[in-house]
Enzyme design. Structure first.
Site, PDB file in Angstrom:
ATOM      1  N   ARG A   4       0.697  -1.281  -0.007  1.00  0.00           N
ATOM      2  CA  ARG A   4       0.208   0.123   0.105  1.00  0.00           C
ATOM      3  C   ARG A   4       0.839   1.239   0.115  1.00  0.00           C
ATOM      4  NH1 ARG A   4      -2.361  -3.554  -0.991  1.00  0.00           N
ATOM      5  NH2 ARG A   4      -4.182  -4.471  -0.123  1.00  0.00           N
ATOM      6  N   SER A  51     -11.105  -0.601   3.314  1.00  0.00           N
ATOM      7  CA  SER A  51     -10.268  -0.742   4.737  1.00  0.00           C
ATOM      8  C   SER A  51      -9.681   0.572   5.154  1.00  0.00           C
ATOM      9  CB  SER A  51      -9.021  -1.724   4.451  1.00  0.00           C
ATOM     10  OG  SER A  51      -9.598  -2.779   3.984  1.00  0.00           O
ATOM     11  N   GLU A  62      -5.483   4.338   6.136  1.00  0.00           N
ATOM     12  CA  GLU A  62      -5.109   3.866   4.886  1.00  0.00           C
ATOM     13  C   GLU A  62      -5.728   5.387   3.996  1.00  0.00           C
ATOM     14  OE1 GLU A  62      -5.955   0.033   3.022  1.00  0.00           O
ATOM     15  OE2 GLU A  62      -6.846   1.351   1.345  1.00  0.00           O
TER      16      GLU A  62
HETATM   17  C1  LIG Z   1     -15.683  -0.466  -0.877  1.00  0.00           C
HETATM   18  C2  LIG Z   1     -14.124  -0.086  -1.293  1.00  0.00           C
HETATM   19  C3  LIG Z   1     -13.568  -1.014  -1.363  1.00  0.00           C
HETATM   20  C4  LIG Z   1     -12.014  -0.915  -1.591  1.00  0.00           C
HETATM   21  N1  LIG Z   1     -11.139  -2.019  -1.581  1.00  0.00           N
HETATM   22  C5  LIG Z   1      -9.769  -1.794  -1.806  1.00  0.00           C
HETATM   23  C6  LIG Z   1      -9.055  -3.039  -1.943  1.00  0.00           C
HETATM   24  O1  LIG Z   1      -9.411  -4.169  -2.160  1.00  0.00           O
HETATM   25  N2  LIG Z   1      -7.363  -2.736  -2.061  1.00  0.00           N
HETATM   26  C7  LIG Z   1      -7.171  -1.489  -2.143  1.00  0.00           C
HETATM   27  O2  LIG Z   1      -5.942  -1.214  -2.309  1.00  0.00           O
HETATM   28  N3  LIG Z   1      -7.932  -0.468  -2.156  1.00  0.00           N
HETATM   29  C8  LIG Z   1      -9.340  -0.510  -1.902  1.00  0.00           C
HETATM   30  N4  LIG Z   1     -10.133   0.419  -1.707  1.00  0.00           N
HETATM   31  C9  LIG Z   1      -9.516   1.836  -1.807  1.00  0.00           C
HETATM   32  C10 LIG Z   1      -9.614   2.478  -3.023  1.00  0.00           C
HETATM   33  O3  LIG Z   1     -10.613   2.030  -3.751  1.00  0.00           O
HETATM   34  C11 LIG Z   1      -8.364   2.644  -3.911  1.00  0.00           C
HETATM   35  O4  LIG Z   1      -7.356   3.296  -2.933  1.00  0.00           O
HETATM   36  C12 LIG Z   1      -8.391   3.378  -5.163  1.00  0.00           C
HETATM   37  O5  LIG Z   1      -7.007   3.303  -5.919  1.00  0.00           O
HETATM   38  C13 LIG Z   1      -8.478   4.971  -5.152  1.00  0.00           C
HETATM   39  O6  LIG Z   1      -8.883   5.494  -6.276  1.00  0.00           O
HETATM   40  P1  LIG Z   1      -9.455   6.855  -6.427  1.00  0.00           P
HETATM   41  O7  LIG Z   1      -9.586   7.007  -7.945  1.00  0.00           O
HETATM   42  O8  LIG Z   1     -10.994   6.672  -5.847  1.00  0.00           O
HETATM   43  O9  LIG Z   1      -8.688   7.828  -5.738  1.00  0.00           O
HETATM   44  P2  LIG Z   1      -9.217   9.020  -4.593  1.00  0.00           P
HETATM   45  O10 LIG Z   1      -9.836   8.494  -3.451  1.00  0.00           O
HETATM   46  O11 LIG Z   1      -9.998  10.012  -5.626  1.00  0.00           O
HETATM   47  O12 LIG Z   1      -7.710   9.605  -4.280  1.00  0.00           O
HETATM   48  C14 LIG Z   1      -6.894   9.162  -3.558  1.00  0.00           C
HETATM   49  C15 LIG Z   1      -5.515   9.640  -3.355  1.00  0.00           C
HETATM   50  O13 LIG Z   1      -4.983   9.416  -4.568  1.00  0.00           O
HETATM   51  C16 LIG Z   1      -4.695  11.004  -5.333  1.00  0.00           C
HETATM   52  N5  LIG Z   1      -4.941  10.599  -6.684  1.00  0.00           N
HETATM   53  C17 LIG Z   1      -6.178  10.222  -7.339  1.00  0.00           C
HETATM   54  N6  LIG Z   1      -5.903  10.298  -8.599  1.00  0.00           N
HETATM   55  C18 LIG Z   1      -4.867  10.650  -8.803  1.00  0.00           C
HETATM   56  C19 LIG Z   1      -3.859  11.122 -10.038  1.00  0.00           C
HETATM   57  N7  LIG Z   1      -4.167  10.863 -11.090  1.00  0.00           N
HETATM   58  N8  LIG Z   1      -2.770  11.674  -9.749  1.00  0.00           N
HETATM   59  C20 LIG Z   1      -2.236  12.051  -8.534  1.00  0.00           C
HETATM   60  N9  LIG Z   1      -2.848  11.569  -7.420  1.00  0.00           N
HETATM   61  C21 LIG Z   1      -3.945  11.124  -7.562  1.00  0.00           C
HETATM   62  C22 LIG Z   1      -5.758  11.816  -4.377  1.00  0.00           C
HETATM   63  O14 LIG Z   1      -5.112  13.159  -4.397  1.00  0.00           O
HETATM   64  C23 LIG Z   1      -5.495  11.159  -3.145  1.00  0.00           C
HETATM   65  O15 LIG Z   1      -4.404  11.426  -2.413  1.00  0.00           O
HETATM   66  C24 LIG Z   1     -11.423   0.263  -1.512  1.00  0.00           C
HETATM   67  C25 LIG Z   1     -12.408   1.549  -1.423  1.00  0.00           C
HETATM   68  C26 LIG Z   1     -13.716   1.264  -1.142  1.00  0.00           C
HETATM   69  C27 LIG Z   1     -14.733   2.448  -1.073  1.00  0.00           C
END
Ligand SMILES: Cc1cc2nc3c(=O)[nH]c(=O)nc-3n(C[C@H](O)[C@H](O)[C@H](O)COP(=O)(O)OP(=O)(O)OC[C@H]3O[C@@H](n4cnc5c(N)ncnc54)[C@H](O)[C@@H]3O)c2cc1C
Length: 356
Positions: free
Chosen positions: A161, A245, A351
């Site tokens: 992570r 998580s 996280e």
């Molecule tokens: C129901 C649920 C289940 C999940 N299961 C998992 C799992 O199994 N494994 C896991 O690892 N994670 C899991 N996650 C966490 C999450 O889905 C991941 O971390 C995902 O990659 C976040 O993507 P996002 O586009 O929503 O990022 P955001 O939430 O929009 O952003 C997260 C961070 O990334 C940055 N960011 C986003 N896009 C960019 C970009 N293009 N360039 C630079 N910075 C950027 C943002 O500034 C922020 O700091 C889960 C979340 C939920 C709600």
């Protein structure tokens, strides 16, 4: 010419449905839009926050007093077994695309919400795979010099992570695209015991003839398991109003681990330790302790609720919003961290990215 919206409610853009208004908000469809926005923000000295799918970010109840920039870059290009995906593509749609096109490698990462561009940031992982296993390059725009830089897999400094984008280069870059190397028509490997058991017990996997059928079966199994744990965003499931998580699984070195096992046995008894040991994984970085187990043994239970936030009734690692506030959620997370530390002397770390 960029067009900024004003006073946009961030709770509509996060899976945990929390956060007050963004003073300014913009959806960027091109790298040029991003560069223009960065120049504008620099000129005005505005704070800037990048947003993908909002599934791993928590904004404060007061909102954000600068520009929230949502990355909407789109496009997928394939060159043999190399697939380059723009940062704003939906991750799970991309996984589905690879499965349907007979590419092996990320099927176990089905159902993770959010965008492709966010996946390298915390090296998303599930069911025995991490996105770093298949990433070849990440392209990112340096927010200061406004140039796109290419990072190979090693440069990204991936770990559990973690990546450079979450540590020494936090907030330095905006990821614009990710290139994956997948294998075509290759028998998938099921690495995770829980997934293996589910597939053996619920499918006719061993009789499947084609690779695509196997990939589809794995994807479906992962989605089913995730759904049972509310680890898929579903508007009909109140347990899924989360960031997934909430806590990382703590990683202990040998000395910390020995102390932890001793302490655990003293407090909860040796039989409890033997229940725990099979689920502690030794990784190159140290012993990965299941945070869910610490939380449950520190006096919290699935379904725990306080001030309209709580712990999912399906998964003790997921904190959920039941009509509460960011303040209440962060108070609950502090309460959990404190009780776990007081009992086991192990620190839990959130996280999701918390924006104050
Ligand atoms: C129901 C649920 C289940 C999940 N299961 C998992 C799992 O199994 N494994 C896991 O690892 N994670 C899991 N996650 C966490 C999450 O889905 C991941 O971390 C995902 O990659 C976040 O993507 P996002 O586009 O929503 O990022 P955001 O939430 O929009 O952003 C997260 C961070 O990334 C940055 N960011 C986003 N896009 C960019 C970009 N293009 N360039 C630079 N910075 C950027 C943002 O500034 C922020 O700091 C889960 C979340 C939920 C709600």
């Amino acid at each position: 010419m960029i067009s900024l919206k004003q006073n946009i409610n961030l709770s509509h853009y996060t899976t945990i449905k929390l956060g007050g208004p963004a003073k300014y908000f913009i959806e960027c469809n091109t790298i040029n839009d991003i560069i223009e926005t960065l120049k504008y923000a620099n000129g005005k000295n505005f704070r800037l926050q990048v947003l993908g799918g909002g599934s791993n970010i928590i904004f404060s109840d007061e909102g954000f007093d600068g520009i929230v920039i949502k990355i909407n870059l789109k496009g997928i290009t394939i060159q043999n077994n190399r697939i380059t995906v723009a940062a704003g593509e939906n991750w799970d749609n991309f996984v589905n695309y690879t499965v349907e096109n007979n590419f092996t490698g990320i099927e176990s990462l089905s159902g993770i919400p959010g965008t492709v561009g966010a996946t390298p940031i915390q090296n998303v992982g599930a069911y025995g795979r991490e996105v770093s296993n298949t990433i070849q390059y990440v392209k990112a725009l340096d927010k200061t010099i406004l140039e796109v830089i290419e990072f190979n897999n090693n440069d990204c400094k991936f770990a559990y992570r973690q990546s450079r984008f979450k540590n020494e280069d936090k907030d330095k870059y905006i990821i614009t695209e990710v290139t994956f190397v997948l294998e075509r028509d290759k028998e998938p490997e099921i690495k995770y015991e829980e997934l293996k058991k589910y597939i053996d017990g619920n499918t006719n996997y061993n009789n499947l003839k084609t690779n695509t059928e196997k990939l589809r079966t794995i994807r479906k199994a992962v989605l089913n398991i995730r759904k049972k744990k509310s680890m898929i965003t579903d508007e009909n499931d109140s347990d899924s109003v989360s960031c997934g998580s909430f806590f990382l699984n703590p990683i202990l070195n040998q000395e910390e681990y020995n102390k932890f096992v001793e302490r655990f046995a003293l407090i909860l008894g040796n039989p409890k330790v033997s229940e725990l040991l099979p689920i502690i994984h030794k990784t190159p970085a140290g012993y990965k302790i299941p945070a869910a187990c610490l939380i449950e043994n520190a006096g919290f239970h699935k379904g725990y609720e306080k001030n309209n936030v709580g712990i999912s009734s399906k998964h003790s690692l997921a904190l959920i919003n039941k009509g509460g506030t960011t303040k209440a959620l962060l108070e609950l997370s502090k309460e959990i961290e404190k009780k776990v530390y007081d009992k086991f002397a192990v620190r839990l770390h959130p996280e999701p990215v918390i924006i104050q």
